[in-house]
Design a protein around this motif. Structure first.
Motif, PDB file in Angstrom:
ATOM      1  N   LEU A 142       5.601  35.333 -95.290  1.00 11.40           N
ATOM      2  CA  LEU A 142       4.931  34.228 -94.578  1.00 11.40           C
ATOM      3  C   LEU A 142       5.236  34.194 -93.088  1.00 11.40           C
ATOM      4  CD1 LEU A 142       5.412  31.278 -97.106  1.00 11.40           C
ATOM      5  CD2 LEU A 142       3.438  32.799 -96.828  1.00 11.40           C
ATOM      6  N   ALA A 143       6.463  34.536 -92.710  1.00  9.38           N
ATOM      7  CA  ALA A 143       6.860  34.429 -91.297  1.00  9.38           C
ATOM      8  C   ALA A 143       6.046  35.366 -90.405  1.00  9.38           C
ATOM      9  CB  ALA A 143       8.348  34.740 -91.155  1.00  9.38           C
ATOM     10  N   HIS A 144       5.443  36.410 -90.987  1.00 10.30           N
ATOM     11  CA  HIS A 144       4.673  37.378 -90.194  1.00 10.30           C
ATOM     12  C   HIS A 144       3.218  36.962 -89.985  1.00 10.30           C
ATOM     13  CE1 HIS A 144       8.053  40.066 -90.378  1.00 10.30           C
ATOM     14  NE2 HIS A 144       8.091  39.909 -91.675  1.00 10.30           N
ATOM     15  N   ILE A 145       2.782  35.914 -90.666  1.00 10.77           N
ATOM     16  CA  ILE A 145       1.365  35.520 -90.567  1.00 10.77           C
ATOM     17  C   ILE A 145       1.241  34.016 -90.285  1.00 10.77           C
ATOM     18  CG2 ILE A 145       0.372  37.420 -91.909  1.00 10.77           C
ATOM     19  CD1 ILE A 145       0.486  35.541 -94.390  1.00 10.77           C
ATOM     20  N   LEU A 171      12.398  28.735-103.303  1.00  7.24           N
ATOM     21  CA  LEU A 171      13.367  28.582-102.216  1.00  7.24           C
ATOM     22  C   LEU A 171      12.696  27.861-101.055  1.00  7.24           C
ATOM     23  CD1 LEU A 171      14.812  32.224-102.372  1.00  7.24           C
ATOM     24  CD2 LEU A 171      15.523  30.210-103.708  1.00  7.24           C
ATOM     25  N   ARG A 172      12.896  26.549-101.031  1.00  3.33           N
ATOM     26  CA  ARG A 172      12.185  25.695-100.068  1.00  3.33           C
ATOM     27  C   ARG A 172      12.345  26.179 -98.625  1.00  3.33           C
ATOM     28  NH1 ARG A 172      12.429  19.602-101.397  1.00  3.33           N
ATOM     29  NH2 ARG A 172      14.418  20.314-102.240  1.00  3.33           N
ATOM     30  N   GLU A 173      13.547  26.657 -98.264  1.00  5.26           N
ATOM     31  CA  GLU A 173      13.797  27.028 -96.860  1.00  5.26           C
ATOM     32  C   GLU A 173      12.973  28.239 -96.416  1.00  5.26           C
ATOM     33  OE1 GLU A 173      15.861  27.270 -99.416  1.00  5.26           O
ATOM     34  OE2 GLU A 173      17.448  28.758 -99.141  1.00  5.26           O
ATOM     35  N   HIS A 174      12.453  29.027 -97.387  1.00  8.44           N
ATOM     36  CA  HIS A 174      11.612  30.178 -97.030  1.00  8.44           C
ATOM     37  C   HIS A 174      10.116  29.887 -97.251  1.00  8.44           C
ATOM     38  CE1 HIS A 174      15.168  32.511 -96.402  1.00  8.44           C
ATOM     39  NE2 HIS A 174      15.606  32.219 -97.615  1.00  8.44           N
ATOM     40  N   ILE A 175       9.810  28.687 -97.699  1.00  6.15           N
ATOM     41  CA  ILE A 175       8.412  28.310 -97.981  1.00  6.15           C
ATOM     42  C   ILE A 175       7.916  27.300 -96.948  1.00  6.15           C
ATOM     43  CG2 ILE A 175       6.938  27.119 -99.651  1.00  6.15           C
ATOM     44  CD1 ILE A 175       8.847  28.253-101.859  1.00  6.15           C
ATOM     45  N   ASP A 176       8.684  26.227 -96.810  1.00  2.41           N
ATOM     46  CA  ASP A 176       8.274  25.153 -95.894  1.00  2.41           C
ATOM     47  C   ASP A 176       8.802  25.488 -94.500  1.00  2.41           C
ATOM     48  OD1 ASP A 176       6.995  22.877 -95.280  1.00  2.41           O
ATOM     49  OD2 ASP A 176       8.405  21.508 -96.279  1.00  2.41           O
ATOM     50  N   ILE A 177       8.332  26.618 -93.948  1.00  2.00           N
ATOM     51  CA  ILE A 177       8.875  27.086 -92.657  1.00  2.00           C
ATOM     52  C   ILE A 177       8.054  26.504 -91.508  1.00  2.00           C
ATOM     53  CG2 ILE A 177       9.932  29.183 -93.588  1.00  2.00           C
ATOM     54  CD1 ILE A 177       7.521  30.771 -92.721  1.00  2.00           C
ATOM     55  N   PRO A 178       8.689  26.320 -90.335  1.00  2.00           N
ATOM     56  CA  PRO A 178       7.974  25.710 -89.216  1.00  2.00           C
ATOM     57  C   PRO A 178       6.711  26.499 -88.858  1.00  2.00           C
ATOM     58  CG  PRO A 178      10.312  25.993 -88.690  1.00  2.00           C
ATOM     59  CD  PRO A 178      10.071  26.689 -89.994  1.00  2.00           C
ATOM     60  N   GLY A 179       5.630  25.786 -88.672  1.00  5.81           N
ATOM     61  CA  GLY A 179       4.380  26.416 -88.227  1.00  5.81           C
ATOM     62  C   GLY A 179       3.516  26.947 -89.348  1.00  5.81           C
ATOM     63  N   ALA A 180       4.051  27.051 -90.558  1.00  4.02           N
ATOM     64  CA  ALA A 180       3.247  27.604 -91.660  1.00  4.02           C
ATOM     65  C   ALA A 180       2.102  26.650 -91.982  1.00  4.02           C
ATOM     66  CB  ALA A 180       4.121  27.816 -92.890  1.00  4.02           C
ATOM     67  N   GLN A 181       0.910  27.232 -92.143  1.00  2.00           N
ATOM     68  CA  GLN A 181      -0.284  26.397 -92.321  1.00  2.00           C
ATOM     69  C   GLN A 181      -0.667  26.265 -93.788  1.00  2.00           C
ATOM     70  OE1 GLN A 181      -3.324  26.745 -89.380  1.00  2.00           O
ATOM     71  NE2 GLN A 181      -2.165  28.314 -88.301  1.00  2.00           N
ATOM     72  N   TRP A 182       0.203  25.559 -94.512  1.00  2.00           N
ATOM     73  CA  TRP A 182      -0.045  25.363 -95.946  1.00  2.00           C
ATOM     74  C   TRP A 182      -1.242  24.441 -96.166  1.00  2.00           C
ATOM     75  CZ3 TRP A 182       1.867  28.261 -99.629  1.00  2.00           C
ATOM     76  CH2 TRP A 182       3.066  28.932 -99.415  1.00  2.00           C
TER      77      TRP A 182
END
Ligand SMILES: [Zn+2]
Length: 298
Positions: A142-145, A171-182
């Motif tokens: 996710l961090a790459h897109i 693993l919430r800390e790797h899912i709800d990352i800043p800027g992610a457009q869920w």
């Protein structure tokens, strides 16, 4: 003359741009899991996780779909940092259990951005990523897109606000990352006889080429993507509903997940195949995934 005029009115099929140009199978490397995990057992998960000595290989696959409106990912693979960063999983119990259920064989080369670049695709060009479910081996890129719209079912997303999502390998800390457009989405009801078994659908591109269908059981909000493209066999990217397509045919349930719900989902997929003869079911951890996609798209 009349015949010529009629003929000219029909579009030349060669000139009609297909909705989907290609599907690539990407890999995050491979892993080993216990036989009981992949092929099922009467033992409860904690018992086999702590006592099993049999290991079987599994691929870690995800998919790139070249749609005419933009590149779409189905899942994003595993972050190689899980194998090198001792604190990737913040809870000690998660770190302890991970070593007992998986042996990971991944390297830094297996990062999502490297894999895309090798295919000539700029990670910035990923328009949408569909997430089959929130387990760590599907959300690692996710961090790459950061620009991509991230589609997940509302039911799956609701797990994040539960008391201990990490106990379910979320693993919430790797899912709800800043800027992610869920964008958690609700399914749209339908009376289409093709989809009668399912509680609804979500049309990713609005053209019927990529339909998301609820296929719960592995996790409560797991989904599959039905791909239909003229000239191809219909394809169901099935995530982790089953670990191998043949297990679905045999009715063999895996060693984790909700057995009753999985059984119902298996039956729904079999019914879908009755409506769509030749439907190719492609699980994420099936070694035959690349061959199945090649067979379906030729
Ligand atoms: Zn998985």
């Amino acid at each position: 003359m009349a015949m010529t005029a009629d003929h000219q009115k029909k579009p030349d099929p060669q000139l009609v741009e297909p909705a989907i140009r290609s599907i690539d199978v990407l890999s995050s490397g491979w892993a080993e899991q216990h036989e009981e995990h992949r092929y099922g057992t009467w033992k409860p998960p904690l018992l086999w996780a702590l006592t099993s000595r049999s290991w079987v290989k599994l691929p870690l696959s995800y998919f790139l779909i070249d749609h005419r409106d933009g590149q779409v990912l189905f899942d994003t693979g595993l972050d190689p940092a899980i194998a090198t960063d001792p604190n990737y999983i913040s809870q000690w119990i998660g770190r302890f259990l991970l070593r007992r259920i998986f042996r990971l064989h991944i390297s830094d080369d297996d990062r999502l951005d490297s894999k895309l670049e090798r295919l000539g695709v700029d990670p910035k060009d990923i328009r949408t990523a569909v997430i089959s479910h929130l387990h760590f081996d599907h959300i690692g890129g996710l961090a790459h897109i950061p620009q991509a719209k991230l589609l997940v079912s509302e039911r799956e997303w609701a797990q994040l606000s539960g008391p201990h999502p990490e106990r379910e390998w979320i693993l919430r800390e790797h899912i709800d990352i800043p800027g992610a457009q869920w964008q958690p989405f609700p399914y749209q009801p339908t009376d289409d006889p093709l989809l009668e078994e399912f509680e609804g659908f979500h049309d990713v591109a609005g053209d019927g080429s990529m339909l998301l269908l609820p296929t719960p059981g592995h996790t409560p909000g797991s989904l599959s993507m039905l791909i239909r493209q003229h000239g191809w066999k219909p394809i169901l990217l099935a995530g982790d509903v089953t670990y191998e397509a043949r297990l679905l045919d045999q009715g063999t349930l895996p060693g984790i997940g909700d057995a009753k719900t999985l059984k119902e989902t298996y039956a729904k997929i079999r019914r879908l195949r009755e409506h769509l003869p030749g439907l190719v079911v492609v699980p994420s951890h099936d070694f035959a995934a690349t061959d199945m996609i090649a067979d379906a798209t030729h």
